[in-house]
Write an enzyme that holds these catalytic residues in place. Sequence first.
Site, mmCIF file in Angstrom:
data_model
loop_
_atom_site.group_PDB
_atom_site.id
_atom_site.type_symbol
_atom_site.label_atom_id
_atom_site.label_comp_id
_atom_site.label_asym_id
_atom_site.label_seq_id
_atom_site.Cartn_x
_atom_site.Cartn_y
_atom_site.Cartn_z
ATOM 1 N N PRO A 2 40.970 37.000 36.618
ATOM 2 C CA PRO A 2 39.726 37.039 37.396
ATOM 3 C C PRO A 2 39.766 36.042 38.554
ATOM 4 C CG PRO A 2 39.252 37.032 35.055
ATOM 5 C CD PRO A 2 40.722 36.785 35.185
ATOM 6 N N GLU A 3 39.314 36.517 39.713
ATOM 7 C CA GLU A 3 39.288 35.675 40.909
ATOM 8 C C GLU A 3 37.843 35.306 41.225
ATOM 9 O OE1 GLU A 3 41.638 37.408 44.068
ATOM 10 O OE2 GLU A 3 43.008 38.335 42.633
ATOM 11 N N HIS A 104 40.281 37.801 18.556
ATOM 12 C CA HIS A 104 40.770 36.706 19.404
ATOM 13 C C HIS A 104 39.625 35.830 19.916
ATOM 14 C CE1 HIS A 104 44.797 38.408 19.278
ATOM 15 N NE2 HIS A 104 44.279 39.583 19.586
ATOM 16 N N ARG A 123 45.161 36.748 25.093
ATOM 17 C CA ARG A 123 46.449 36.186 25.493
ATOM 18 C C ARG A 123 46.461 34.655 25.516
ATOM 19 N NH1 ARG A 123 49.361 39.403 30.263
ATOM 20 N NH2 ARG A 123 51.055 38.155 29.385
ATOM 21 N N ARG A 163 50.767 24.817 58.278
ATOM 22 C CA ARG A 163 51.510 25.173 57.066
ATOM 23 C C ARG A 163 52.695 26.064 57.409
ATOM 24 N NH1 ARG A 163 49.963 22.169 52.523
ATOM 25 N NH2 ARG A 163 47.975 21.266 53.208
#
Length: 282
Positions: A2-3, A104, A123, A163
Amino acid sequence: MPELPEVETIARGMDKRVAGDTIESVWLGEKPEPLKSPAREIAAVLEHARIAKVRRIGKHIVFDLTRMPRNTRGKPLPHGQWIVHLGMTGRMQVADPHDELLKHTHAVLKLKSGRELRFVDPRRFGRLSVVRLGDSASKGFAAPGDEPLDSQVDRFTALFRTRKTPIKSALLNQKLLSGVGNIYADESLFRAGIRPRRRAASLTRDELRRLHLALKEVLREAIKLGGSSVSDYVDADGREGFFQLQHRVYGREGEPCLVCATPIKRVIIAGRSSHYCPHCQH
């Protein structure tokens, strides 16, 4: 993983559902991976604390906690923060105590309202931690990079114009911007007309301004549509997002560009997949 839009959506949903409730007790599973803070410390900060607000900081969900002063008079004092990183498959659930406890599940918070707040992560890449706040109300948890939705164009330009890494890698650098991930970097670069392999330092000020605008537009649109459900993501109510229906390049390798019909290409940059249109992006 998720962002920013997905975490923002979950945090807003959690705030509507549990803000104002009190945590009566905490159960933590036996798996050590999800616990970034010691189990005893997590329980000590959470138990008997009131959830004042739930918000997003970077890719983290932060529960701001308060506690009444010992003399029970006056306003609740800042007490601590519960910080949740969802990892790749983490989920926050508001459940009835009689609901099935999923295999889980790594944390169960019993709330005064009779409900339970559960953290589920198959996970185990998610992380749970706490921060104690004293009476002086220290700043608490902070993301390492700038908040993308609040960034000003001059600051954004200064972050990237020197950069030497590919602009895609720079966008994913959480020390520069906190919360941007693979999906929204690809979509923003497409809208700005910039190839992901371009060195950040090679971008003109005009290109960086376009990218700054595109990134904010993409993130806001994704939040409005509840994020992108391309894997396990669901919001605080268990619903999928819809922004994946608006993806113009991400996950569309070989498919025609929606603008020019050129097949979308996929390349690997610093170990991450990147999708772009070789005609529309330069």
